[in-house]
Write an enzyme that holds these catalytic residues in place. Structure first.
Site, PDB file in Angstrom:
ATOM      1  N   HIS A 164      36.866 -58.859 -57.675  1.00 55.32           N
ATOM      2  CA  HIS A 164      35.846 -59.903 -57.624  1.00 55.32           C
ATOM      3  C   HIS A 164      35.606 -60.424 -56.211  1.00 55.32           C
ATOM      4  O   HIS A 164      34.617 -61.119 -55.971  1.00 55.32           O
ATOM      5  CB  HIS A 164      36.203 -61.056 -58.580  1.00 55.32           C
ATOM      6  CG  HIS A 164      37.310 -61.940 -58.120  1.00 55.32           C
ATOM      7  ND1 HIS A 164      38.605 -61.843 -58.590  1.00 55.32           N
ATOM      8  CD2 HIS A 164      37.329 -62.963 -57.231  1.00 55.32           C
ATOM      9  CE1 HIS A 164      39.350 -62.757 -58.025  1.00 55.32           C
ATOM     10  NE2 HIS A 164      38.609 -63.458 -57.189  1.00 55.32           N
ATOM     11  N   ASP A 229      36.031 -60.054 -71.481  1.00 55.85           N
ATOM     12  CA  ASP A 229      36.254 -58.816 -72.215  1.00 55.85           C
ATOM     13  C   ASP A 229      37.293 -57.997 -71.475  1.00 55.85           C
ATOM     14  O   ASP A 229      38.374 -58.479 -71.163  1.00 55.85           O
ATOM     15  CB  ASP A 229      34.912 -58.081 -72.353  1.00 55.85           C
ATOM     16  CG  ASP A 229      34.969 -56.915 -73.320  1.00 55.85           C
ATOM     17  OD1 ASP A 229      34.026 -56.121 -73.316  1.00 55.85           O
ATOM     18  OD2 ASP A 229      35.965 -56.800 -74.046  1.00 55.85           O
ATOM     19  N   SER A 305      43.140 -65.463 -54.237  1.00 54.95           N
ATOM     20  CA  SER A 305      42.768 -64.304 -55.045  1.00 54.95           C
ATOM     21  C   SER A 305      42.901 -63.022 -54.243  1.00 54.95           C
ATOM     22  O   SER A 305      42.503 -62.958 -53.081  1.00 54.95           O
ATOM     23  CB  SER A 305      41.323 -64.439 -55.526  1.00 54.95           C
ATOM     24  OG  SER A 305      41.200 -65.466 -56.468  1.00 54.95           O
TER      25      SER A 305
END
Length: 372
Positions: A164, A229, A305
């Site tokens: 991401h 998901d 992150s």
């Protein structure tokens, strides 16, 4: 039915060989690692680079949600592990992969979101100061991405980070084409570059030295999925630098079950954005896990992150202690636990399949990727 049997075989490749209960050292398991090889490559249109970089991922789908998800088919797994490669000139390719299980050949193998809620009670993070710590292993393996995330050195020219940080699931982020990786270096009082430090030129503070990224690999599982998901399971990417970084790096390894981790604990360092210019180290216990994710409450803020999650265990073959990256810190989740809301920070586990893929990206030779 045959496809399902094959997939079960793939998952069973994670079967590990652990030391006996009388063995007092936490020992790295041996794994039968599958082989992932490219089958075909297709040229894609150049991306627009119009997405805003996100420094964290949020999802309401917690451990029970992921555990109750149906087992993917063999074809779905191959699709998720196919990948896009972004080059520095802006060109883009998509590579389809094949997954193979090799027999043992004597190689030793056997609903709500919060924006800044990643601190749990007392802040247990440690800022790492001083060149004697920052420039030494394992802290020296942590690097900063120009998109604002953290990465970890895993080879002479490769950096592991979160997908991401490069791609929002639909498009590549602004700055991904000219992505750079920053290395902390001493900034000397006399203005020199700090290549040779003498007694007369002591470092005043640290600064970043940047290296451009040559190409980036992102799995299609992230691009095709989403945080609710299967996408969260594939939130990882590998960056290849234009030149070697000349630092000691940390090897990747297959993530053991949480109960086999030393003290059930993980460690990682990152550039949290609430402490600009500081490398922040933390450790904490794993609270829960799925096949692909580790759930923990390590204190963290956006910017961390992409940090490599590691543990230190005994390497029986080499008769020494060794740290390995077993996951990639992804972000925050707000989870409904039996009607009670609870926060988790999440790391993507390096499974045997992911190890085979990332290792092949690094080495380009599956024969060097048989032991996780």
């Amino acid at each position: 039915m045959a496809a399902l049997s094959t997939l079960i075989l793939l998952l069973c490749a994670a079967k590990d060989v652990m030391p006996s209960s009388s063995h007092w050292k936490p020992t790295w398991p041996s794994y039968r690692v599958p082989v992932i090889l490219p089958r075909s490559t297709l040229n894609l249109e150049k991306p627009q680079f119009d997405a805003e970089a996100r420094l964290e991922v949020t999802s309401p789908c917690g451990p029970e949600c992921h555990k109750s998800s149906p087992l993917p088919t063999y074809e779905e797994v191959k699709n998720y592990l196919s990948y896009e490669t972004l080059y520095a000139n802006g060109s883009l390719t998509e590579t389809e992969v094949g997954i193979y299980i090799l027999s043992n050949s004597g190689d030793g193998s056997q609903g709500k979101t919060r924006t800044k809620r990643q601190i749990y009670g007392y802040d247990s993070r440690f800022s790492i100061f001083g060149k004697d710590f920052l420039l030494n292993y394992p802290f020296s393996t942590s690097v900063k991405l120009s998109t604002g995330c953290t990465g970890t050195l895993v080879a002479e020219k490769h950096v592991l980070t979160a997908a991401h940080c490069i791609h929002d699931g639909k498009s590549y982020v602004k700055g991904a084409q000219k992505l750079r990786v920053g290395f902390l270096k001493p900034k000397l009082k006399d203005g020199s570059k700090g290549a040779n430090i003498t007694n007369s030129a002591m470092p005043e503070k640290m600064k970043f030295q940047w290296i451009r990224v040559k190409r980036t690999h992102v799995p299609k599982g992230w691009i095709k999925g989403n945080a609710n998901d299967i996408g969260m399971d594939y939130d990882y990417a590998l960056l290849e630098l234009k030149k070697p970084h000349k630092r000691k790096f940390m090897k990747i390894g297959v993530s053991p079950p949480a109960r086999h981790l030393p003290g059930g604990r993980i460690h990682f360092s990152g550039y949290d954005n609430d402490r600009p210019g500081n490398l922040v180290y933390r450790f904490c216990d794993v609270k829960d896990e799925t096949y692909d994710l580790l759930y923990q409450q390590c204190d963290a803020q956006p910017g961390a992150s992409g940090s490599g999650v590691y543990v230190r265990m005994w390497k029986r073959q080499n008769h020494k202690w060794e740290r390995k990256i077993i996951g990639i810190f992804s972000g925050h989740q707000w989870v409904d636990m039996n009607g009670t809301p609870q926060d988790f920070n999440v790391a993507v586990r390096i499974t045997p399949l992911k190890y085979a893929q990332i290792c092949y990206w690094i080495k380009g030779n599956y024969l060097d990727c048989r032991e996780g």
